[in-house]
Enzyme design. Structure first.
Site, PDB file in Angstrom:
ATOM      1  N   ASP A   1      26.221  -4.044   6.606  1.00 41.78           N
ATOM      2  CA  ASP A   1      24.821  -3.715   6.900  1.00 41.78           C
ATOM      3  C   ASP A   1      24.705  -2.375   7.602  1.00 41.78           C
ATOM      4  O   ASP A   1      23.688  -1.690   7.494  1.00 41.78           O
ATOM      5  CB  ASP A   1      24.203  -4.785   7.812  1.00 41.78           C
ATOM      6  CG  ASP A   1      23.883  -6.069   7.071  1.00 41.78           C
ATOM      7  OD1 ASP A   1      23.931  -6.051   5.831  1.00 41.78           O
ATOM      8  OD2 ASP A   1      23.581  -7.080   7.732  1.00 41.78           O
TER       9      ASP A   1
ATOM     10  N   GLN B   1      22.484 -13.335   8.585  1.00 37.29           N
ATOM     11  CA  GLN B   1      21.609 -12.904   7.486  1.00 37.29           C
ATOM     12  C   GLN B   1      20.320 -13.733   7.458  1.00 37.29           C
ATOM     13  O   GLN B   1      19.261 -13.233   7.070  1.00 37.29           O
ATOM     14  CB  GLN B   1      22.334 -12.968   6.136  1.00 37.29           C
ATOM     15  CG  GLN B   1      23.541 -12.034   6.039  1.00 37.29           C
ATOM     16  CD  GLN B   1      23.208 -10.557   6.234  1.00 37.29           C
ATOM     17  OE1 GLN B   1      22.058 -10.132   6.144  1.00 37.29           O
ATOM     18  NE2 GLN B   1      24.223  -9.743   6.527  1.00 37.29           N
TER      19      GLN B   1
ATOM     20  N   ASN C   1      10.174  -6.852   2.126  1.00 40.29           N
ATOM     21  CA  ASN C   1       9.861  -8.281   2.012  1.00 40.29           C
ATOM     22  C   ASN C   1       9.263  -8.592   0.629  1.00 40.29           C
ATOM     23  O   ASN C   1       9.260  -7.742  -0.273  1.00 40.29           O
ATOM     24  CB  ASN C   1       8.940  -8.709   3.170  1.00 40.29           C
ATOM     25  CG  ASN C   1       7.584  -8.009   3.120  1.00 40.29           C
ATOM     26  OD1 ASN C   1       7.211  -7.421   2.103  1.00 40.29           O
ATOM     27  ND2 ASN C   1       6.846  -8.061   4.215  1.00 40.29           N
TER      28      ASN C   1
ATOM     29  N   GLU D   1      23.037 -11.572  -3.239  1.00 34.63           N
ATOM     30  CA  GLU D   1      23.037 -10.201  -2.728  1.00 34.63           C
ATOM     31  C   GLU D   1      24.376  -9.907  -2.018  1.00 34.63           C
ATOM     32  O   GLU D   1      25.062  -8.962  -2.372  1.00 34.63           O
ATOM     33  CB  GLU D   1      21.872 -10.044  -1.738  1.00 34.63           C
ATOM     34  CG  GLU D   1      21.778  -8.653  -1.159  1.00 34.63           C
ATOM     35  CD  GLU D   1      20.914  -8.575   0.093  1.00 34.63           C
ATOM     36  OE1 GLU D   1      20.372  -9.603   0.548  1.00 34.63           O
ATOM     37  OE2 GLU D   1      20.795  -7.462   0.626  1.00 34.63           O
ATOM     38  N   HIS D   2      24.720 -10.718  -1.006  1.00 36.11           N
ATOM     39  CA  HIS D   2      26.006 -10.565  -0.320  1.00 36.11           C
ATOM     40  C   HIS D   2      26.872 -11.772  -0.637  1.00 36.11           C
ATOM     41  O   HIS D   2      26.387 -12.903  -0.574  1.00 36.11           O
ATOM     42  CB  HIS D   2      25.878 -10.601   1.204  1.00 36.11           C
ATOM     43  CG  HIS D   2      24.902  -9.654   1.810  1.00 36.11           C
ATOM     44  ND1 HIS D   2      23.573  -9.943   1.997  1.00 36.11           N
ATOM     45  CD2 HIS D   2      25.095  -8.409   2.314  1.00 36.11           C
ATOM     46  CE1 HIS D   2      22.982  -8.934   2.591  1.00 36.11           C
ATOM     47  NE2 HIS D   2      23.870  -7.978   2.790  1.00 36.11           N
TER      48      HIS D   2
ATOM     49  N   GLN E   1       0.832  -1.217   0.000  1.00 40.21           N
ATOM     50  CA  GLN E   1       0.000   0.000   0.000  1.00 40.21           C
ATOM     51  C   GLN E   1       0.861   1.260   0.000  1.00 40.21           C
ATOM     52  O   GLN E   1       0.523   2.250  -0.649  1.00 40.21           O
ATOM     53  CB  GLN E   1      -1.007  -0.012   1.160  1.00 40.21           C
ATOM     54  CG  GLN E   1      -0.445  -0.157   2.560  1.00 40.21           C
ATOM     55  CD  GLN E   1      -0.144  -1.606   2.958  1.00 40.21           C
ATOM     56  OE1 GLN E   1      -0.106  -2.495   2.122  1.00 40.21           O
ATOM     57  NE2 GLN E   1       0.086  -1.826   4.242  1.00 40.21           N
TER      58      GLN E   1
ATOM     59  N   HIS F   1      14.953  12.892 -42.216  1.00 36.22           N
ATOM     60  CA  HIS F   1      16.159  12.979 -41.398  1.00 36.22           C
ATOM     61  C   HIS F   1      17.300  13.576 -42.224  1.00 36.22           C
ATOM     62  O   HIS F   1      17.992  14.501 -41.800  1.00 36.22           O
ATOM     63  CB  HIS F   1      16.599  11.583 -40.907  1.00 36.22           C
ATOM     64  CG  HIS F   1      15.779  11.041 -39.780  1.00 36.22           C
ATOM     65  ND1 HIS F   1      14.455  10.747 -39.905  1.00 36.22           N
ATOM     66  CD2 HIS F   1      16.113  10.723 -38.496  1.00 36.22           C
ATOM     67  CE1 HIS F   1      13.986  10.278 -38.771  1.00 36.22           C
ATOM     68  NE2 HIS F   1      14.990  10.253 -37.889  1.00 36.22           N
TER      69      HIS F   1
ATOM     70  N   THR G   1      16.675 -11.137   2.148  1.00 34.10           N
ATOM     71  CA  THR G   1      18.133 -11.178   2.183  1.00 34.10           C
ATOM     72  C   THR G   1      18.725 -12.492   1.657  1.00 34.10           C
ATOM     73  O   THR G   1      18.136 -13.557   1.827  1.00 34.10           O
ATOM     74  CB  THR G   1      18.553 -10.918   3.642  1.00 34.10           C
ATOM     75  OG1 THR G   1      18.085  -9.625   3.987  1.00 34.10           O
ATOM     76  CG2 THR G   1      20.038 -11.021   3.848  1.00 34.10           C
TER      77      THR G   1
ATOM     78  N   HIS H   1      16.942 -12.408   9.095  1.00 33.63           N
ATOM     79  CA  HIS H   1      16.138 -11.306   8.556  1.00 33.63           C
ATOM     80  C   HIS H   1      14.711 -11.720   8.233  1.00 33.63           C
ATOM     81  O   HIS H   1      13.768 -10.961   8.433  1.00 33.63           O
ATOM     82  CB  HIS H   1      16.767 -10.763   7.266  1.00 33.63           C
ATOM     83  CG  HIS H   1      17.756  -9.664   7.521  1.00 33.63           C
ATOM     84  ND1 HIS H   1      17.395  -8.443   8.010  1.00 33.63           N
ATOM     85  CD2 HIS H   1      19.101  -9.618   7.359  1.00 33.63           C
ATOM     86  CE1 HIS H   1      18.463  -7.673   8.136  1.00 33.63           C
ATOM     87  NE2 HIS H   1      19.518  -8.365   7.751  1.00 33.63           N
TER      88      HIS H   1
END
Ligand SMILES: NC(=O)c1ccc[n+]([C@@H]2O[C@H](COP(=O)([O-])OP(=O)(O)OC[C@H]3O[C@@H](n4cnc5c(N)ncnc54)[C@H](O)[C@@H]3O)[C@@H](O)[C@H]2O)c1
Ligand SMILES: N[C@H](CO)Cc1c[nH]c[nH+]1
Ligand SMILES: [Zn+2]
Length: 423
Positions: free
Chosen positions: A351, A255, A211, A320-321, A188, A410, A234, A258
């Site tokens: 982080d 990690q 999330n 990601e990591h 939302q 052109h 994560t 999370h």
């Protein structure tokens, strides 16, 4: 954590699992998409009324509570913060700011043909929305990671949304000098930023992690406004032959706490280390309900036949990591959001405090981009500036190309200017 061997007997299972993990982003987004679309449509149609109802349902917004957070609330939160945390936030903010400053692209001009100057100018976006997660844990660190690079870029209007913002998040907002913040989260909040409501003006781009619901909403919103990237649940991969088993296990569990959707993977060709890490991660996760769930669901050790294979699997996962043993490993790293090198670089330092951004691509988006950066808040606009002599030199070639494409107008537009505006 399960140990999956890539040797002959285990090869098929390992390949099947890898293919599954390669599709993780798209599959997970599709699972929540119908619900997310419904939520977003409600905000699009009903504006504030719909947003409030959803914020009350999902984010615990009270009936009489205003959506907008006041500057006074942010100041009170800062004043109620311990000096130790204030100091930590200040250091984090300084490091994030100086890293973002270094990332700024330059404006430049060059004459590539006598009389033809080309180059680029750099301009900030006018408005951005920063999503700061707040479902399971408040993430004041994310408020700093998103708003500070936007400020460094020179964005005029920086809006923060966060569900049930905690005192620490409000304190970080005060420190960062946030002037527009709303207590709303999930799909939302993303819809409100993308479509606008009576209270919240729409923004040009939405950035920040969240999330699965938030991430799916950003992907849907990307037809209305810019987004940084899918920065969803994560992910951690550690690829190591010589690393410290305790440290690796601690990173994996960290990690994994999370989100139950976290992906935690250890890749190695060292069988002894594989077993040690799996055991230690299991032990460490015992007292941590969320880490236990995600490690049980997806925690995996890939035990490979060769070191080269560990590199190939890591790049396929595009995490990601990523943690590697030594700086020389950077040579084989192709796909990752952010890389941590050696035994003294816990991923948690990135982080919070090192300076590089912790908003990072998930779901294999690490194949095409790295973490959030000042460039996400900037536009590089190209410029071309001709003199009559420059046009005389390059004009005939442009006419040849336009004629080959059959685009007569052109070609004519070049001829007209070459003739000083005459036919
Ligand atoms: N990739 C990155 O850069 C990065 C960085 C930091 C955090 N993260 C991730 O951010 C996420 C934070 O998640 P979170 O849940 O704590 O906070 P969040 O703010 O992302 O999500 C909470 C919101 O989700 C919505 N929601 C929850 N359940 C729902 C349902 N069943 N139906 C519809 N909407 C629902 C609600 O509106 C709620 O306010 C974690 O997954 C974490 O791993 C990623
Ligand atoms: N590890 C997260 C990125 O996936 C960022 C974070 C914030 N706070 C703690 N960790
Ligand atoms: Zn983290």
């Amino acid at each position: 954590m399960r140990i999956v061997k890539t040797t002959e007997r285990g090869a098929k299972d390992a390949e099947r699992l890898l293919r599954e993990l390669e599709q993780r982003g798209a599959v997970k987004t599709a699972e929540v998409e119908p619900v997310v679309r419904k939520i977003m449509e409600r905000v699009r149609k009903d504006g504030d009324k719909g947003l409030r109802k959803l914020a009350e349902k999902f984010d615990g917004l009270q009936e009489k509570q205003p959506l907008r957070v006041t500057a006074g609330e942010m100041l009170d939160a800062w004043n109620a913060t311990s000096p130790e945390l204030q100091e930590a936030m200040r250091t984090a903010a300084e490091n994030i700011r100086s890293f973002a400053e270094q990332q700024k692209p330059d404006e430049w001009f060059t004459e590539n043909t006598p009389g033809v100057t080309v180059g680029q100018i750099v301009r900030p976006l006018e408005s951005v929305g920063c999503y700061v997660p707040g479902g399971r844990f408040p993430l004041p660190s994310t408020l700093l990671m998103t708003t500070i690079p936007a400020q460094v870029a020179g964005v005029e209007r920086v809006v923060v949304v966060s569900p049930k913002p905690a005192r620490e998040t409000l304190a970080a907002a005060h420190l960062a000098g946030v002037t527009e913040m709303y207590r709303t989260g999930g799909a939302q909040a993303v819809a409100a930023l993308a479509y606008g409501t009576e209270t919240i003006n729409r923004v040009d781009k939405i950035v920040g992690p969240g999330n699965l619901y938030v991430t799916a909403a950003k992907v849907i919103a990307s037809t209305e406004c810019g987004i940084d990237m899918p920065a969803g649940p994560t992910e951690i991969v550690v690829t190591s032959e010589t690393g410290n088993a305790e440290g690796i296990a601690a990173d994996l569990v960290a990690q994994a706490e999370h989100d139950p959707e976290t992906l935690a993977v250890f890749v190695t060709a060292n069988e002894k280390l594989a077993k040690q890490v799996a055991e230690l991660a299991h032990k460490r996760a015992k007292g941590n309900a969320l880490a236990k769930v995600s490690l049980r669901a997806r925690g995996t050790v890939f035990l490979c036949e060769s070191v080269e294979e560990t590199h190939a699997i890591t790049n396929r996962l595009a995490p990601e990591h990523l943690t590697v043993d030594a700086a020389s490993d950077l040579l084989w790293v192709r796909n990752a959001g952010s890389v941590f090198v050696g035994n003294f670089a816990p991923q948690s330092m990135g982080d919070y405090i090192s300076g590089p951004n912790h908003v990072l691509p998930t779901g294999r988006v690490g194949r095409v981009r790295g973490g959030l950066s000042v460039t996400d808040f900037l536009k590089v606009i190209t410029v071309q500036d001709y003199t009559a002599a420059g046009l005389k030199t390059l004009g005939p070639k442009a006419i040849a190309l336009a004629t080959a494409e059959g685009l007569v107008a052109h070609a004519e537009s070049v001829r007209v200017r070459m003739n000083g505006g005459k036919r």
